[in-house]
Design an enzyme around this catalytic site. Structure first.
Site, short mmCIF file in Angstrom:
data_model
loop_
_atom_site.label_atom_id
_atom_site.label_comp_id
_atom_site.label_asym_id
_atom_site.label_seq_id
_atom_site.Cartn_x
_atom_site.Cartn_y
_atom_site.Cartn_z
N GLU A 276 -5.94 7.02 -1.09
CA GLU A 276 -5.96 5.80 -0.28
C GLU A 276 -6.62 4.66 -1.05
O GLU A 276 -6.14 3.53 -1.04
CB GLU A 276 -6.68 6.04 1.05
N HIS B 187 1.42 4.29 -2.93
CA HIS B 187 1.40 5.76 -2.86
C HIS B 187 2.54 6.35 -3.69
O HIS B 187 2.38 7.37 -4.35
CB HIS B 187 1.56 6.24 -1.41
N ASP C 61 -4.86 1.15 -2.20
CA ASP C 61 -5.47 -0.15 -1.91
C ASP C 61 -5.61 -0.96 -3.19
O ASP C 61 -5.33 -2.17 -3.23
CB ASP C 61 -6.85 0.01 -1.27
N HIS D 115 0.84 -1.20 0.00
CA HIS D 115 0.00 0.00 0.00
C HIS D 115 0.88 1.26 0.00
O HIS D 115 0.64 2.20 -0.76
CB HIS D 115 -0.92 -0.04 1.23
N GLU D 116 1.92 1.26 0.83
CA GLU D 116 2.81 2.42 0.89
C GLU D 116 3.57 2.60 -0.43
O GLU D 116 3.73 3.72 -0.91
CB GLU D 116 3.81 2.30 2.05
ZN ZN Z 1 -2.22 5.19 2.61
#
Ligand code: ZN
Length: 414
Positions: free
Chosen positions: A352, A278, A356, A274-275
């Site tokens: 976000e 980003h 995901d 997930h990071e």
């Molecule tokens: Zn996040």
């Protein structure tokens, strides 16, 4: 009362009114029935505790925000801004020194007054809900380090802004913008290696199953693993988290050590993914570009209002100065800031979902991410049913149930 005073006062009141409304709706929305997604994960007692945590923090928020508003209004309408200015003018210093002392004193007073609230929040509320791991020594050292950092970093930057507006004429805003941007990029670049280690220990991943799985994943998505670190978050709180910081060669992903204890390996890989999402989806770059443009606009507007007489009259000032203008413009700008923060939250919540989705696309295992999100919410006692208006105003992340449903929805569409 002139138009500037009216705008600032209205914003202050509107801001607290909006937040209280959102808080009350949020409290009303605390449901006693456990959402079906959390059956078997939350036991009824822990779920009740999570709602109590939201309630306690909301009531505490009422107290802190009304205290801070009351003090601001008293200081403002009793002529405090002018009184402080007169004292400092009595020392007959260079205007830049006066400015540093003026703004520094106000910031210091603000910090001192909020200290008891911070102590209560850490050592009473967080303690009661079993989160607090901060020792009094860590707490004191944190305050000292933060003070030192704001002197070392904030001081020269403020002096620079004051000097540009004092000496360079109409293009001062442009010079300020350039210097400010270069300076913040520099700080963000060195933050992971020079600033954050002042507060936490960052250790590279140890050899083993986790590292191998992360290595495999990082190779798949072409991400350099040198930037993955374990951070001793347990030094301050039992809550867990992960975040992305820095850029270029100095970029890092920090996984809290508390995360390691609570999640099986595939879930940690999902959180890391997930990071990385980003980063890969360019959220970091986009955020930086937005903030750079925003800074430019703020400096330009500042240059227009800086010596506006009406603004100084609104605060009962006898003298016009760059430093006080800086402060008053900050207050005049707050309605714009309020609206911008809502847009930034919308942008962030969208990111976000995208991160995901990145996890789903690159790991192919959405259940690991979903389970990780559930465990994170349970351990952090997150509010499972925040009111949509509260989310609209304050949430940088979508509520966990919406994230889970979105990941599942996307599953069904495949
Ligand atoms: Zn996040």
């Amino acid at each position: 009362m002139n138009i500037y005073a009216l705008i600032i006062l209205t914003t202050l009141l509107l801001d607290i009114l909006l937040n209280i409304t959102a808080d009350l709706l949020n409290l009303k929305n605390l449901k006693t029935t456990l959402p079906k997604e959390f059956k078997g994960i939350y036991d009824p007692e822990a779920y009740r505790k999570s709602q109590e945590y939201t309630r306690t923090n909301t009531y505490f928020g009422f107290i802190t925000s009304s205290f801070s508003l009351t003090l601001t209004l008293i200081f403002w309408f009793s002529g405090g801004f002018n009184y402080l200015d007169q004292i400092i003018r009595g020392f007959d210093l260079h205007p830049i020194w006066s400015g540093l002392i003026y703004i520094g004193t106000l910031m210091f007073l603000k910090a001192i007054l909020s200290l008891p609230f911070e102590i209560y929040s850490t050592f009473v509320i967080e303690e009661r809900f079993g989160f607090n791991k901060t020792t009094p020594l860590t707490f004191i050292l944190d305050q000292v380090k933060m003070l030192a950092l704001s002197l070392v970093i904030g001081g020269p930057l403020l002096a620079g802004v004051l000097a540009f507006f004092q000496y360079t004429g109409t293009l001062a805003w442009l010079y300020c913008w350039i210097v400010f941007v270069l300076f913040t990029l520099f700080i963000q670049f060195i933050a992971p290696t020079w600033i954050m280690p002042l507060f936490n220990k960052f250790s590279p991943l140890e050899d083993g199953e986790l590292k191998e799985q992360i290595l495999d994943y990082a190779r798949d998505v072409k991400y350099s693993l040198s930037g993955v670190f374990i951070m001793d978050g347990s030094k301050r709180s039992a809550k867990s988290n992960a975040f992305f910081t820095g850029f270029g060669k100095n970029k890092r992903i920090a996984l809290f050590d508390t995360l390691m204890e609570k999640h099986p390996i595939p879930e940690i890989v999902a959180i890391l993914a997930h990071e990385i999402g980003h980063y890969k989806k360019k959220h970091i770059i986009k955020g930086m570009v937005i903030s750079i443009l925003h800074t430019g606009i703020v400096f330009y507007l500042l240059s227009i209002f800086l010596s506006n007489k009406g603004l100084f009259q609104a605060f009962y000032m006898e003298h016009i100065s760059i430093y006080a203008g800086l402060l008053f413009f900050g207050m005049l700008y707050s309605p714009v800031e309020l609206i911008l923060s809502i847009f930034m939250n919308i942008f962030s919540r969208k990111n976000e979902y995208e991160a995901d989705q990145f996890v789903k696309d690159t790991t192919g295992k959405s259940e690991d991410m979903i389970h990780a999100l559930k465990i994170l919410s349970v351990h952090n006692l997150s509010n499972l049913t925040p009111h949509p208006f509260y989310v609209f105003l304050n949430y940088s992340h979508p509520p966990v149930l919406q994230r889970i449903r979105k990941i599942r929805d996307a599953d069904n569409n495949v």
